[in-house]
Motif scaffolding. Structure first.
Motif, PDB file in Angstrom:
ATOM      1  N   LEU A 124       0.591  -1.283   0.445  1.00  7.61           N
ATOM      2  CA  LEU A 124       0.116  -0.234  -0.096  1.00  7.61           C
ATOM      3  C   LEU A 124       1.489   0.739  -0.036  1.00  7.61           C
ATOM      4  CD1 LEU A 124      -2.611  -0.838   2.569  1.00  7.61           C
ATOM      5  CD2 LEU A 124      -2.467  -1.169  -0.135  1.00  7.61           C
ATOM      6  N   ASP A 125       2.575   1.209   0.416  1.00  8.22           N
ATOM      7  CA  ASP A 125       3.042   2.453   0.009  1.00  8.22           C
ATOM      8  C   ASP A 125       3.915   2.423  -0.783  1.00  8.22           C
ATOM      9  OD1 ASP A 125       3.017   2.718   2.837  1.00  8.22           O
ATOM     10  OD2 ASP A 125       4.797   1.334   3.418  1.00  8.22           O
ATOM     11  N   VAL A 126       3.103   1.943  -1.919  1.00 12.54           N
ATOM     12  CA  VAL A 126       3.127   1.893  -3.529  1.00 12.54           C
ATOM     13  C   VAL A 126       2.232   1.940  -3.912  1.00 12.54           C
ATOM     14  CG1 VAL A 126       4.260   0.619  -6.017  1.00 12.54           C
ATOM     15  CG2 VAL A 126       4.770  -0.296  -3.694  1.00 12.54           C
ATOM     16  N   VAL A 127       0.979   1.962  -4.219  1.00 16.78           N
ATOM     17  CA  VAL A 127      -0.090   2.162  -4.982  1.00 16.78           C
ATOM     18  C   VAL A 127      -1.195   1.900  -3.666  1.00 16.78           C
ATOM     19  CG1 VAL A 127       0.351   1.128  -7.009  1.00 16.78           C
ATOM     20  CG2 VAL A 127      -0.360  -0.363  -5.905  1.00 16.78           C
ATOM     21  N   SER A 128      -2.577   2.457  -3.270  1.00 19.51           N
ATOM     22  CA  SER A 128      -3.359   2.572  -3.087  1.00 19.51           C
ATOM     23  C   SER A 128      -4.530   1.244  -3.099  1.00 19.51           C
ATOM     24  CB  SER A 128      -4.412   3.724  -2.849  1.00 19.51           C
ATOM     25  OG  SER A 128      -5.115   4.587  -4.032  1.00 19.51           O
ATOM     26  N   ASN A 129      -4.520   0.680  -4.038  1.00 18.35           N
ATOM     27  CA  ASN A 129      -5.509  -0.045  -4.399  1.00 18.35           C
ATOM     28  C   ASN A 129      -4.749  -1.453  -5.731  1.00 18.35           C
ATOM     29  OD1 ASN A 129      -4.773   1.375  -6.937  1.00 18.35           O
ATOM     30  ND2 ASN A 129      -6.175   1.293  -7.717  1.00 18.35           N
ATOM     31  N   PRO A 130      -4.116  -1.921  -4.832  1.00 19.93           N
ATOM     32  CA  PRO A 130      -3.269  -3.380  -5.444  1.00 19.93           C
ATOM     33  C   PRO A 130      -3.828  -4.533  -6.046  1.00 19.93           C
ATOM     34  CG  PRO A 130      -3.248  -3.782  -2.950  1.00 19.93           C
ATOM     35  CD  PRO A 130      -3.796  -2.182  -3.277  1.00 19.93           C
ATOM     36  N   GLN A 131      -4.880  -4.367  -5.547  1.00 20.22           N
ATOM     37  CA  GLN A 131      -6.006  -5.870  -6.415  1.00 20.22           C
ATOM     38  C   GLN A 131      -6.062  -4.915  -7.863  1.00 20.22           C
ATOM     39  OE1 GLN A 131      -7.293  -3.947  -4.529  1.00 20.22           O
ATOM     40  NE2 GLN A 131      -8.569  -2.595  -4.699  1.00 20.22           N
ATOM     41  N   ASP A 132      -5.532  -3.830  -8.377  1.00 19.65           N
ATOM     42  CA  ASP A 132      -6.003  -3.117  -9.734  1.00 19.65           C
ATOM     43  C   ASP A 132      -4.574  -3.554 -10.005  1.00 19.65           C
ATOM     44  OD1 ASP A 132      -8.672  -3.374  -9.358  1.00 19.65           O
ATOM     45  OD2 ASP A 132      -8.545  -0.819  -8.974  1.00 19.65           O
ATOM     46  N   TYR A 133      -3.610  -4.036 -10.166  1.00 18.55           N
ATOM     47  CA  TYR A 133      -2.054  -4.179 -10.550  1.00 18.55           C
ATOM     48  C   TYR A 133      -1.511  -5.291 -10.574  1.00 18.55           C
ATOM     49  CZ  TYR A 133      -1.815   0.705 -10.325  1.00 18.55           C
ATOM     50  OH  TYR A 133      -2.104   2.187 -10.347  1.00 18.55           O
ATOM     51  N   ALA A 134      -0.364  -5.849 -11.081  1.00 20.10           N
ATOM     52  CA  ALA A 134      -0.104  -6.412 -11.483  1.00 20.10           C
ATOM     53  C   ALA A 134       1.733  -5.649 -11.180  1.00 20.10           C
ATOM     54  CB  ALA A 134       0.655  -7.941 -12.983  1.00 20.10           C
ATOM     55  N   PHE A 135       2.760  -6.754 -10.646  1.00 24.90           N
ATOM     56  CA  PHE A 135       4.040  -5.780 -10.162  1.00 24.90           C
ATOM     57  C   PHE A 135       5.174  -7.601 -10.332  1.00 24.90           C
ATOM     58  CE2 PHE A 135       0.836  -4.939  -7.121  1.00 24.90           C
ATOM     59  CZ  PHE A 135       0.848  -3.941  -6.837  1.00 24.90           C
ATOM     60  N   LEU A 136       6.098  -6.593 -10.932  1.00 30.23           N
ATOM     61  CA  LEU A 136       7.243  -7.729 -10.885  1.00 30.23           C
ATOM     62  C   LEU A 136       8.702  -6.847  -9.873  1.00 30.23           C
ATOM     63  CD1 LEU A 136       7.449  -7.320 -14.477  1.00 30.23           C
ATOM     64  CD2 LEU A 136       6.798  -9.231 -13.683  1.00 30.23           C
ATOM     65  N   PHE A 137       9.348  -7.717  -9.192  1.00 31.14           N
ATOM     66  CA  PHE A 137      10.351  -7.303  -8.614  1.00 31.14           C
ATOM     67  C   PHE A 137      11.686  -7.314  -8.327  1.00 31.14           C
ATOM     68  CE2 PHE A 137       5.721  -8.168  -6.180  1.00 31.14           C
ATOM     69  CZ  PHE A 137       5.380  -7.272  -5.254  1.00 31.14           C
ATOM     70  N   TYR A 138      12.579  -6.758  -8.513  1.00 29.51           N
ATOM     71  CA  TYR A 138      14.127  -7.188  -9.031  1.00 29.51           C
ATOM     72  C   TYR A 138      14.629  -6.383  -7.613  1.00 29.51           C
ATOM     73  CZ  TYR A 138      11.761  -7.583 -13.272  1.00 29.51           C
ATOM     74  OH  TYR A 138      11.599  -8.215 -14.306  1.00 29.51           O
ATOM     75  N   ILE A 139      15.642  -7.783  -7.579  1.00 25.54           N
ATOM     76  CA  ILE A 139      16.338  -6.886  -5.456  1.00 25.54           C
ATOM     77  C   ILE A 139      17.802  -6.503  -6.481  1.00 25.54           C
ATOM     78  CG2 ILE A 139      18.164  -7.194  -4.080  1.00 25.54           C
ATOM     79  CD1 ILE A 139      15.391  -9.152  -2.963  1.00 25.54           C
ATOM     80  N   LYS A 140      18.440  -5.093  -6.700  1.00 28.36           N
ATOM     81  CA  LYS A 140      19.342  -4.898  -6.949  1.00 28.36           C
ATOM     82  C   LYS A 140      20.933  -5.472  -5.774  1.00 28.36           C
ATOM     83  CE  LYS A 140      22.056  -1.334  -9.257  1.00 28.36           C
ATOM     84  NZ  LYS A 140      21.790   0.746  -9.434  1.00 28.36           N
ATOM     85  N   ASP A 141      21.788  -5.777  -6.662  1.00 28.82           N
ATOM     86  CA  ASP A 141      22.943  -6.091  -5.444  1.00 28.82           C
ATOM     87  C   ASP A 141      24.099  -4.846  -5.738  1.00 28.82           C
ATOM     88  OD1 ASP A 141      25.890  -7.260  -4.531  1.00 28.82           O
ATOM     89  OD2 ASP A 141      24.657  -8.846  -4.906  1.00 28.82           O
ATOM     90  N   ASP A 142      24.343  -4.578  -4.426  1.00 30.98           N
ATOM     91  CA  ASP A 142      24.925  -3.668  -4.222  1.00 30.98           C
ATOM     92  C   ASP A 142      27.125  -3.668  -4.939  1.00 30.98           C
ATOM     93  OD1 ASP A 142      26.552  -0.879  -3.499  1.00 30.98           O
ATOM     94  OD2 ASP A 142      26.337  -1.285  -1.485  1.00 30.98           O
ATOM     95  N   GLN A 143      26.759  -4.676  -5.102  1.00 30.59           N
ATOM     96  CA  GLN A 143      28.668  -5.063  -5.363  1.00 30.59           C
ATOM     97  C   GLN A 143      28.243  -5.544  -5.716  1.00 30.59           C
ATOM     98  OE1 GLN A 143      30.605  -8.648  -3.596  1.00 30.59           O
ATOM     99  NE2 GLN A 143      32.025  -8.325  -4.195  1.00 30.59           N
ATOM    100  N   PHE A 144      28.235  -6.039  -7.500  1.00 35.40           N
ATOM    101  CA  PHE A 144      27.667  -5.708  -8.873  1.00 35.40           C
ATOM    102  C   PHE A 144      26.403  -5.217  -8.840  1.00 35.40           C
ATOM    103  CE2 PHE A 144      29.355 -10.137  -6.644  1.00 35.40           C
ATOM    104  CZ  PHE A 144      30.711 -10.217  -7.479  1.00 35.40           C
TER     105      PHE A 144
END
Length: 255
Positions: free
Chosen positions: A135-155
């Motif tokens: 909910l910090d990203v969107v107020s209505n998450p049921q209306d969205y699809a999400f893709l998640f990516y973790i960024k490595d600090d070293q590489f």
């Protein structure tokens, strides 16, 4: 004198005999029979099969936690987290007063208003799970699809979640837990060797990139079982590798 003549005659006779004994060159002989072909060598051994994207621990067996969408199958649809439950509808707000009409602004460049990304700073993070409220990203998450990516600090690598993390030694999982007033997301880190929790040391991660795709976007019009499946199927059909953050960002016009 007689002796000398006899000797000369003898030499001449020998010369004549030598000349008469030298015959003409003979014809070439017939070629010999070719030798037999050598025996074929032994075929090389087949290479090992690759690891499926749903096989988070790389053991080649469908484990319970790897059936992410809980449909009883272990396939590419398990390479994305399960959709969260719909949150409760909020109460209607009070209508505000009409504002004064402003002047028309200049036309801007065409953009993709239905797709955006959100960056969650992970500098200073350490532990084996990341928890946050979508909910910090969107107020209505049921209306969205999400893709998640973790960024490595070293590489400076973007690791798709859920999936392999920092090569083939660790992997990540993704869970949604939706309630009436929150929609928690939990990302877990595990060791592939024994499925034990992996502790991420401080300074290893830089950020979490969250790509939010609204249902009104063209890629969500395939009428599949969930918005996540719509996105994954569309990207696959377009030849976009979902594990490549830059390719996905370019496809949606985020870069």
């Amino acid at each position: 004198m007689k002796t000398i003549r006899i000797t000369v005659m003898a030499v001449m006779c020998m010369g004549a005999m030598l000349v008469s004994c030298s015959g003409e060159d003979g014809t070439d002989g017939v070629d010999g029979i070719p030798g037999l072909d050598g025996v074929d060598g032994v075929n090389g051994a087949d290479g090992a099969d690759g690891v499926s994207c749903w096989d988070l621990n790389g053991n080649g067996i469908g484990d319970e936690k790897e059936d992410v969408n809980e449909d009883g199958n272990y396939d590419s649809l398990d390479c994305q987290g399960v959709d969260g439950q719909d949150g409760a509808d909020g109460q209607d707000g009070v209508d505000g007063q009409d504002g004064v009409d402003g002047q028309d602004g200049a036309d801007g460049q065409d953009g993709n208003a239905n797709v955006f990304y959100y960056v969650l700073n992970l500098q200073g993070f350490s532990g084996n799970t990341i928890n946050f409220d979508i909910l910090d990203v969107v107020s209505n998450p049921q209306d969205y699809a999400f893709l998640f990516y973790i960024k490595d600090d070293q590489f400076s690598l973007y690791n798709f979640v859920p999936g392999n993390y920092r090569g083939n030694l660790q992997f990540t999982t993704l869970q949604f837990k939706a309630g009436q007033n929150n929609a928690d997301v939990t990302i877990g880190f595990f060791n592939k060797a024994d499925d034990s929790s992996y502790f991420v040391p401080e300074g290893e991660l830089e950020s979490l990139m969250i790509v939010a795709i609204e249902k009104g976007t063209q890629v969500l019009n395939l009428n599949l079982k969930s918005p996540q499946e719509n996105v994954l199927s569309e990207l696959k059909a377009a030849g976009v590798d979902v594990n490549d953050y830059h390719a996905v960002a370019a496809y949606f016009g985020l870069e």
